[in-house]
Design a protein around this motif. Structure first.
Motif, PDB file in Angstrom:
ATOM      1  N   GLY A 243      -1.838 -20.369 -65.874  1.00  0.00           N
ATOM      2  CA  GLY A 243      -1.318 -19.013 -65.950  1.00  0.00           C
ATOM      3  C   GLY A 243      -1.803 -18.344 -67.225  1.00  0.00           C
ATOM      4  N   GLY A 248       3.849 -13.819 -68.029  1.00  0.00           N
ATOM      5  CA  GLY A 248       3.997 -14.252 -66.644  1.00  0.00           C
ATOM      6  C   GLY A 248       4.150 -15.746 -66.482  1.00  0.00           C
ATOM      7  N   SER A 249       3.928 -16.186 -65.256  1.00  0.00           N
ATOM      8  CA  SER A 249       4.261 -17.561 -64.895  1.00  0.00           C
ATOM      9  C   SER A 249       3.027 -18.330 -64.447  1.00  0.00           C
ATOM     10  CB  SER A 249       5.318 -17.548 -63.793  1.00  0.00           C
ATOM     11  OG  SER A 249       4.866 -16.718 -62.739  1.00  0.00           O
ATOM     12  N   SER A 251       0.705 -20.517 -61.785  1.00  0.00           N
ATOM     13  CA  SER A 251       0.405 -20.650 -60.355  1.00  0.00           C
ATOM     14  C   SER A 251      -0.092 -22.065 -60.122  1.00  0.00           C
ATOM     15  CB  SER A 251      -0.682 -19.671 -59.930  1.00  0.00           C
ATOM     16  OG  SER A 251      -0.261 -18.348 -60.154  1.00  0.00           O
ATOM     17  N   ASP A 301       7.572 -29.369 -61.872  1.00  0.00           N
ATOM     18  CA  ASP A 301       7.088 -27.988 -61.981  1.00  0.00           C
ATOM     19  C   ASP A 301       8.053 -27.169 -62.830  1.00  0.00           C
ATOM     20  OD1 ASP A 301       5.039 -28.723 -60.308  1.00  0.00           O
ATOM     21  OD2 ASP A 301       5.533 -27.307 -58.699  1.00  0.00           O
ATOM     22  N   ASN A 305       7.194 -24.945 -65.989  1.00  0.00           N
ATOM     23  CA  ASN A 305       7.491 -23.507 -65.991  1.00  0.00           C
ATOM     24  C   ASN A 305       8.240 -23.100 -67.262  1.00  0.00           C
ATOM     25  OD1 ASN A 305       6.318 -23.504 -63.468  1.00  0.00           O
ATOM     26  ND2 ASN A 305       8.252 -23.357 -62.335  1.00  0.00           N
ATOM     27  N   SER A 306       9.144 -23.986 -67.715  1.00  0.00           N
ATOM     28  CA  SER A 306       9.869 -23.694 -68.968  1.00  0.00           C
ATOM     29  C   SER A 306       8.918 -23.725 -70.160  1.00  0.00           C
ATOM     30  CB  SER A 306      10.986 -24.707 -69.206  1.00  0.00           C
ATOM     31  OG  SER A 306      11.907 -24.654 -68.162  1.00  0.00           O
ATOM     32  N   GLN A 308       5.730 -23.013 -70.036  1.00  0.00           N
ATOM     33  CA  GLN A 308       4.961 -21.756 -69.942  1.00  0.00           C
ATOM     34  C   GLN A 308       5.762 -20.600 -70.553  1.00  0.00           C
ATOM     35  OE1 GLN A 308       2.120 -20.385 -69.236  1.00  0.00           O
ATOM     36  NE2 GLN A 308       2.553 -18.299 -68.551  1.00  0.00           N
ATOM     37  N   ALA A 309       7.050 -20.543 -70.246  1.00  0.00           N
ATOM     38  CA  ALA A 309       7.880 -19.460 -70.803  1.00  0.00           C
ATOM     39  C   ALA A 309       7.932 -19.554 -72.327  1.00  0.00           C
ATOM     40  CB  ALA A 309       9.286 -19.516 -70.213  1.00  0.00           C
TER      41      ALA A 309
END
Ligand code: AHR
Ligand code: AHR
Length: 481
Positions: A243, A248-249, A251, A301, A305-306, A308-309
């Protein structure tokens, strides 16, 4: 929480955590990286400004002022001692003495994180880091995860700009002996949609973009300035995700079974750690690394995702690549040597050769033009500059085998990169030093009146440390013509 706190709460702890830009644990206060300066060969460690914080780049700037600096160690923040150091020769030799790879300049990849200056690791072809005596990394078919924040616009097609798990011998020991993030537009093994660059998995003797060993249209070409590249692998499963590291997040580009050719299921991971090179020390690739980790276990995942944030919240942004005398695009300049005995010499060209010549207001019109350069926006990076010949419009100063030559702009990526330079305050304290964008350890240097991009000490004669600071410092004035 920082990335490694997040992985720990997901029960897939970091076993290696590398970053020159920030702490990857919220409690981490230790050293992030070590730099070595050219003036006296001494080293210093750069630590975060505060626990869990951004690197204290001011310490580097002070330590490296009026000289050059290389990144000698990227420390492992996990406590396991998985530090990254100058990679040794393996299947392929590097360009430095005894076949070692080059070290990266400490100033090639400036950025800001939430407005605070930091430096990434800008790796030119020939540059590589590794750790062949790791602790706690995945071996055999054990599960692991990893991510790396990279400059998505700095890549090439050579093998292999990797970060992750590789052979402890730095040689190709067979299919499945690696599991590393790859970023670039190499198409020898696999590829994705479009013309690249792609995130792929280097599993040894293959860059995999999905289930097919060849092209996988689900793996898109990426153009994020900051990209978060994510790879994980376990028994007969693996996934590629990415990403924009600035918003954003993530993919998911692939999530499925291991490739079918023999050797990849089960895997035979060896657990060494590489950065910027292939498993066999193939070192032709280029790229920029800001931060990355490897974990024990297969992260969910949701955990990724965390992370990435958290990376987005760190607010990576570009920073100025230049300093010193300001240049105006479209203006004509001349560049005068400052080395004692050569202060009447200016950068000029004779045919394709870039040299220094004695030029003055009473020189011929032809010579004045040969010693005048039109400032252009950098052909490979608009934050830097390119220099077009006044007497040969359409031709630019470029490096080729580290010599400077005058070459017609053929609009290739190679020419654009070789013709892009980032001026900075003169290393001697006088004038400006003209740093190569693509090889930021190297600067315009006169050596026996011929121009090179030279490093401060190195294997070429023109890299001589003697007189380096003066030879790379130029007074920039209005052009003679
Ligand atoms: O898998 C691609 C490359 O092949 C590896 O990085 C290298 O070890 C081999 O040359
Ligand atoms: O000057 C160094 C490299 O040599 C250039 O990037 C490349 O074009 C040539 O092979």
């Amino acid at each position: 929480a920082a990335p490694c706190d997040i992985y720990a709460s997901g029960n897939t702890p970091c076993i290696a955590a590398h970053s020159t830009t920030r702490a990857l644990y919220s409690a981490y206060t230790g050293a992030l990286y070590q730099v070595k300066r050219g003036s006296d060969g001494t080293t210093t460690d750069i630590s975060p400004l505060s626990a869990g914080g951004v690197a204290n780049a001011a310490v580097q700037d002070k330590f490296c002022s009026s000289t050059t600096c290389l990144i000698t160690i990227i420390y492992d923040q996990s406590g396991r001692g998985n530090h990254l150091k100058q990679a040794p020769p393996g299947g392929f030799k590097g360009p430095e003495a005894n076949g070692y790879d080059n070290l990266a300049s400490a100033v090639g990849a400036p950025v800001t994180l939430d407005g605070k200056k930091a430096y990434g690791v800008f790796m030119s072809p020939g540059t590589g880091y590794s750790n062949n005596a790791p602790s706690g990394t995945a071996t055999g078919d054990e599960a692991e995860g990893m991510y790396a924040v990279l400059d998505g616009t700095h890549y090439n097609g050579a093998c292999c700009f990797d970060y992750g798990n590789a052979e402890i011998s730095s040689t190709d020991t067979g299919n499945g002996h690696m599991e590393a993030i790859y970023y670039g537009d190499n198409t020898i093994w696999g590829s994705g949609a479009g013309s690249g660059p792609w995130l792929m998995a280097d599993l040894e003797n293959g860059l995999f973009s999905g289930s097919s060993p060849a092209n996988n249209p689900g793996d898109p070409s990426l153009s994020y300035r900051f990209v978060n590249a994510v790879l994980k692998g376990g028994p007969n499963k693996w996934a590629l995700r990415a990403g924009n590291a600035a918003s954003g997040s993530l993919s998911t580009y692939y999530n499925g079974a291991r490739p079918s050719p023999s050797g990849y299921n089960p895997m035979s991971k060896e657990g060494a750690i590489i950065l910027g090179i292939g498993g066999d020390n193939s070192n032709g690739a280029q790229g920029t690394f800001y931060e990355g980790v490897m974990t024990s276990g297969y992260p969910t995942d949701a955990t990724e995702n965390s992370v990435q944030a958290n990376i987005v919240a760190a607010k990576y942004a570009t920073a100025s690549l230049t300093s010193g005398t300001a240049l105006t695009v479209g203006s004509s300049i001349s560049l005068r040597a400052t080395t004692s005995g050569y202060t009447t010499h200016y950068i000029a060209h004779t045919g394709a050769t870039i040299n220094t010549q004695v030029v003055s207001s009473s020189s011929t019109t032809d010579l004045k033009k040969q010693a005048s350069w039109t400032v252009r926006t950098g052909l490979a990076n608009s934050a830097c500059f390119s220099f077009e010949s006044v007497d040969t419009p359409g031709s630019f100063i470029r490096h080729a085998d580290f010599a400077l030559v005058l070459a017609a702009n053929d609009d290739t990526k190679a020419l654009h990169e070789d013709a892009t330079f980032c001026p900075q305050t003169g290393i001697s304290g006088q004038g400006s030093s003209i740093r190569s964008w693509s090889y930021p350890t190297r600067y315009f240097r006169h050596f026996e009146n011929t121009l090179y991009i030279a490093s401060n000490g190195g294997v070429h004669e023109f890299d001589s440390a003697t007189s380096f600071n003066d030879d790379v410092s130029w007074v920039i004035s209005n052009g003679f013509a």
